[in-house]
Design a protein around this motif. Structure first.
Motif, PDB file in Angstrom:
ATOM      1  N   ILE A   2      53.337 -49.208  73.878  1.00  0.00           N
ATOM      2  CA  ILE A   2      52.542 -48.056  73.476  1.00  0.00           C
ATOM      3  C   ILE A   2      51.071 -48.390  73.696  1.00  0.00           C
ATOM      4  CG2 ILE A   2      51.806 -46.589  71.558  1.00  0.00           C
ATOM      5  CD1 ILE A   2      54.565 -46.814  70.395  1.00  0.00           C
ATOM      6  N   GLN A   3      50.366 -47.485  74.345  1.00  0.00           N
ATOM      7  CA  GLN A   3      48.948 -47.670  74.615  1.00  0.00           C
ATOM      8  C   GLN A   3      48.195 -46.451  74.098  1.00  0.00           C
ATOM      9  OE1 GLN A   3      48.014 -47.837  78.798  1.00  0.00           O
ATOM     10  NE2 GLN A   3      45.791 -47.742  78.452  1.00  0.00           N
ATOM     11  N   LEU A   4      47.105 -46.676  73.372  1.00  0.00           N
ATOM     12  CA  LEU A   4      46.253 -45.599  72.886  1.00  0.00           C
ATOM     13  C   LEU A   4      44.999 -45.532  73.750  1.00  0.00           C
ATOM     14  CD1 LEU A   4      46.420 -46.178  69.005  1.00  0.00           C
ATOM     15  CD2 LEU A   4      48.001 -44.915  70.471  1.00  0.00           C
ATOM     16  N   TYR A   5      44.724 -44.377  74.301  1.00  0.00           N
ATOM     17  CA  TYR A   5      43.526 -44.209  75.123  1.00  0.00           C
ATOM     18  C   TYR A   5      42.283 -44.176  74.232  1.00  0.00           C
ATOM     19  CZ  TYR A   5      45.894 -43.069  79.539  1.00  0.00           C
ATOM     20  OH  TYR A   5      46.626 -43.117  80.692  1.00  0.00           O
ATOM     21  N   GLU A   6      41.219 -44.745  74.730  1.00  0.00           N
ATOM     22  CA  GLU A   6      39.922 -44.594  74.080  1.00  0.00           C
ATOM     23  C   GLU A   6      39.258 -43.359  74.677  1.00  0.00           C
ATOM     24  OE1 GLU A   6      37.482 -48.053  74.278  1.00  0.00           O
ATOM     25  OE2 GLU A   6      39.027 -49.381  73.465  1.00  0.00           O
ATOM     26  N   ALA A 217      51.790 -47.573  65.588  1.00  0.00           N
ATOM     27  CA  ALA A 217      50.629 -47.677  66.474  1.00  0.00           C
ATOM     28  C   ALA A 217      49.469 -46.796  66.046  1.00  0.00           C
ATOM     29  CB  ALA A 217      51.045 -47.307  67.900  1.00  0.00           C
ATOM     30  N   TYR A 223      44.566 -42.243  64.265  1.00  0.00           N
ATOM     31  CA  TYR A 223      44.383 -41.730  65.626  1.00  0.00           C
ATOM     32  C   TYR A 223      44.720 -40.250  65.751  1.00  0.00           C
ATOM     33  CZ  TYR A 223      44.309 -42.034  70.749  1.00  0.00           C
ATOM     34  OH  TYR A 223      44.005 -41.868  72.090  1.00  0.00           O
ATOM     35  N   ILE A 295      48.532 -40.946  73.590  1.00  0.00           N
ATOM     36  CA  ILE A 295      49.438 -42.027  73.195  1.00  0.00           C
ATOM     37  C   ILE A 295      50.424 -42.191  74.341  1.00  0.00           C
ATOM     38  CG2 ILE A 295      51.088 -42.829  71.453  1.00  0.00           C
ATOM     39  CD1 ILE A 295      49.843 -40.675  69.561  1.00  0.00           C
ATOM     40  N   TYR A 296      50.281 -43.265  75.083  1.00  0.00           N
ATOM     41  CA  TYR A 296      51.124 -43.505  76.259  1.00  0.00           C
ATOM     42  C   TYR A 296      52.311 -44.354  75.825  1.00  0.00           C
ATOM     43  CZ  TYR A 296      52.406 -44.748  81.057  1.00  0.00           C
ATOM     44  OH  TYR A 296      53.078 -44.924  82.247  1.00  0.00           O
ATOM     45  N   ASP A 298      55.929 -46.005  76.951  1.00  0.00           N
ATOM     46  CA  ASP A 298      56.952 -46.361  77.933  1.00  0.00           C
ATOM     47  C   ASP A 298      58.258 -46.543  77.166  1.00  0.00           C
ATOM     48  OD1 ASP A 298      58.666 -47.427  79.801  1.00  0.00           O
ATOM     49  OD2 ASP A 298      57.211 -48.843  80.634  1.00  0.00           O
TER      50      ASP A 298
END
Length: 764
Positions: A2-6, A217, A223, A295-296, A298
């Motif tokens: 999981i990746q959170l964009y800034e 996350a 967020y 919120i990316y 995979d």
């Protein structure tokens, strides 16, 4: 994983994410420079909010919903409030389910009285009544009411139907009352965050694994707080709608405002199967859509998860927990025992490790998150020809509705579960909020339910009894059951599994659900049980108020379960004063007595007596005030109680977290920030001032705080409200109130939403 964009991002063609700092790429992809303001209108959420907004301004929304839903620990109070406010009929479809107080008698009252009241109200006002054990609230709404492009409001925090293209909002009862009175839900336009799904979950990964990973996350960093989560991307198609529903319902635990998913042929098939093909329409973002965050996810990298006590965001992979048992269990023990209000009580986890393996005592799969068809079928697959064992470990399974139950029987899943030693029950929300399957003292339960807050499983620390819950997906709970309670990931248990298609049968609904919308009978009588009481009178706000600090809680977050416990107290939800006796009972047991003493002084003042005759401290307090405020008059100053929390209101939508304070004489909350919009709205709708302060609180329990000219402050900018802690000297502190609508200000001035509506009736 999981990746959170800034910062924000553009979604182009529904598949290409472009961070805002790289906006030039949008022109390369589309041949046109992006217009951020126009792209904001390209989200699914924007189109749905626009269609339901009545204000004419998309910055300040006034929403009218398509339908409403309540269960049997909220609908009595809502109907009583609306009735007292002048309601004559239900103007929109209102579903009354009976999935919380479904037991016959809990807490010394007969819960069936509330059900009888609900049916009588459905007949009188034109409602839809779902009897006990027929369906949990959110499954019924998925099966019968939700549809693409709709908006639904419910008096339960997990009101989420985004996977069916419905933006749903869980709120306190006051907001539902406004809809019953043909008013609007007023909110500033929310930010919209994309949840971009790619990949495909492994067979061992269920919806709770994905949900727990997302909550872990985003919760602590806020967020998506009070924003809309919009699920997009190619990964949506990797899950069927039943699976999506189980992910979606957990978005509540992120503190977002609502959720919505892109829809597709599987959504259409689900609605068609449930007899409502007309409720389908394709929902997708515009060719260029701007999101306030991303919120990316995979999905292929999500592993079986566990959310350790005492919050769904306390997330670990099961492999990580098993590899680091000593550290994680010790840290969890310390966190739990640090919140104990009973100093003689100690909860232990390390003693559950035997030969290096973590043994749990109970498993539960239930409700709107766990009891869905796909989850239970997966459990039956794992437990077929297996055994839960004859030790302390138990497994209870609750389907989400009678139609789901019927098909599980026909598919043989129920027989397989019973043969394995599991207990199969009926549709009931109790295990999720502490009214069923309470574990033994010092036990550890793993559950595919929605929450694992302190005491939410039903333990009673005030009586020396405490247990705790971790959240896990049904698949890993089944793997644990197959291993006699040794905590086990589902990896390796689902590789050969293919889910049999679900066959929906409406006959149980057709036989038992009362469909009364549009058929109100004004001559029908409401049927009251002896525990159903009207709301007590609440006075209007005075110009000057004096509040006594009756509780000060410095925990990072204070949940609604701590403000007013769930479980057996639910049977008093139709009795405002009876329920108020439990306020903060599991967190600050002395609060009720303190608040009552303050309220007695205010009752004396209203009766024309001297408040100091009841509370001797008040004479000295007003003597000190008069040294600075010559017009400080005990007879003209409203006196009430107040609580301070750092961050109150995470969790349930239940309005009683606020109303119980109010009926005990509460005048205000002071906090650093409110955990959720819905709790702050409840504070306002019950006529209490929603103060905040930036500084650390210098006052203590027992101190009085004087706030002069408070009504004038409400009409001002509310950014610096002068208040004074009364001690040997007056200590000035600065309070503030975040934005309120004009109606919200008038509600607080009137002393409650009920008073506000009565005043409007008189004016008309």
């Amino acid at each position: 994983m999981i990746q959170l964009y800034e910062g924000g991002a553009y979604l182009v063609h529904g598949s290409e994410l472009v961070p805002e700092r790289e906006a030039a790429r949008v022109e390369q992809l589309t041949g046109k420079a992006p217009d951020k303001d126009e792209a904001r209108k390209g989200t699914i959420a924007y189109s749905i909010l626009q269609a339901h907004n009545t204000s004419g301004s998309m910055e300040h929304l006034k929403i009218k919903f398509d339908a409403m839903a309540s269960h049997d620990i909220t609908f009595v109070g809502i109907i009583q409030t609306a009735k007292a406010s002048g309601m004559e009929t239900f103007p929109l479809p209102y579903v009354l389910t009976n999935c919380h107080n479904s037991l016959c008698a809990v807490g010394g009252t007969i819960n069936e009285d509330d059900h009888v009241f609900g049916l009588s109200a459905a007949k009188k006002y034109g409602g839809i009544f779902v009897p006990p054990h027929i369906a949990v609230i959110h499954q019924y709404m998925r099966e019968k009411m939700a549809g693409c492009g709709k908006m639904i409001i419910g008096s339960d925090s997990h009101t989420r139907y985004g996977a069916l293209g419905t933006m749903a909002v869980g709120e306190g009862g006051g907001e539902l009352v406004k809809q019953l009175l043909r008013d609007t839900y007023d909110v500033a336009y929310p930010g919209v965050v994309a949840v971009y799904l790619t990949g495909k979950p492994s067979p061992a990964v269920g919806p709770h694994d994905i949900a727990i990973a997302i909550v872990g996350a985003v919760f602590k960093n806020g967020y998506v707080k009070n924003k809309v989560m919009e699920f997009v991307g190619p990964g949506v198609a990797s899950m069927n709608t039943d699976y999506r529903n189980s992910v979606d319902v957990m978005t509540t635990e992120t503190t977002c405002l609502s959720s919505v998913w892109r829809t597709d042929d599987d959504t259409k098939a689900y609605l068609t199967q449930h007899g409502r093909p007309q409720d389908y329409k394709e929902l997708n973002p515009a060719d260029v859509a701007y999101y306030d965050g991303v919120i990316y996810v995979d999905l292929s990298k999500i592993k079986p998860m566990i959310a350790m006590p005492m919050h769904p965001s306390n997330a670990f992979t099961i492999d990580e927990l098993n590899a680091n048992l000593a550290d994680i269990l010790h840290e969890t023990e310390e966190s739990i025992n640090g919140r104990m209000s009973n100093p003689d009580l100690h909860y232990s986890l390390m003693d559950k490790v035997v030969d290096g393996k973590f043994h749990v005592q109970q498993g539960v799969i239930a409700g709107c998150a766990g009891g869905n068809y796909g989850n239970v079928m997966a459990v039956a697959h794992i437990l077929k020809k297996a055994s839960c064992g004859d030790g302390v470990f138990t497994l209870d399974v609750y389907p989400s509705s009678q139609p789901v139950y019927m098909d599980l029987v026909r598919k043989g899943a129920v027989a397989d579960l019973l043969a394995a030693g599991a207990i199969f029950k009926t549709a009931f929300c109790g295990p999720c909020f502490g009214a069923g399957d309470t574990p033994a003292n010092n036990a550890f339960s793993i559950r595919h339910t929605t929450r694992n807050f302190p005491n939410r499983e039903g333990s009673k620390p005030g009586s020396g009894q405490f247990s705790a819950v971790a959240l896990m997906d049904a698949r890993s709970i089944a793997a644990t059951a197959a291993n006699g309670g040794v905590l086990t990931s589902a990896e390796g248990y689902m590789d050969d599994y293919t889910e049999q298609p679900y066959d929906y049968d409406n006959s149980s609904y057709a036989s038992r659900v009362y469909q009364g919308f549009g058929q109100a009978d004004d001559e029908a009588a409401l049927v009251y049980g002896p525990n159903i009481k009207d709301w007590p009178d609440m006075e209007a706000l005075a110009d000057n108020i004096l509040v006594k600090v009756c509780s000060k809680i410095m925990d990072p977050v204070t949940t609604t379960d701590e403000l007013i416990p769930s479980g057996e107290t639910s049977s008093y939800r139709s009795n405002p004063l009876g329920l108020a006796e439990f306020t903060l009972s599991r967190r600050d047991p002395e609060y009720v007595g303190r608040a009552k003493a303050v309220d007695a002084a205010e009752r004396a003042r209203i009766a024309g007596q001297c408040p100091a005759s009841v509370d001797k401290e008040l004479k000295d307090v007003f003597a000190k005030l008069k040294e600075t405020f010559a017009d400080a008059d005990m007879a003209a100053t409203e006196i009430g109680s107040m609580i301070y929390c750092v961050k109150p209101g995470d969790g349930s939508a239940r309005e009683q977290a606020a109303s119980c304070q109010r009926v005990l004489g509460g005048l205000a909350n002071i906090c650093r920030e409110y955990a959720t919009k819905r709790y702050r709205s409840n504070v306002i709708n019950w006529g209490m001032l929603p103060f905040q302060m930036k500084d650390e609180p210098s006052f203590e329990v027992g101190d009085y705080i004087y706030i002069p000219n408070v009504k004038a402050a409400l009409d001002g900018d509310m950014e610096d409200i002068k208040a004074y802690v009364v001690g040997e000297e007056l200590q000035k502190i600065s309070l503030y109130i975040a934005d309120m609508t004009d109606s919200e200000k008038e509600i607080v001035k009137a002393g409650s939403l009920i008073n506000f509506n009565r005043n409007r009736q008189k004016e008309n």
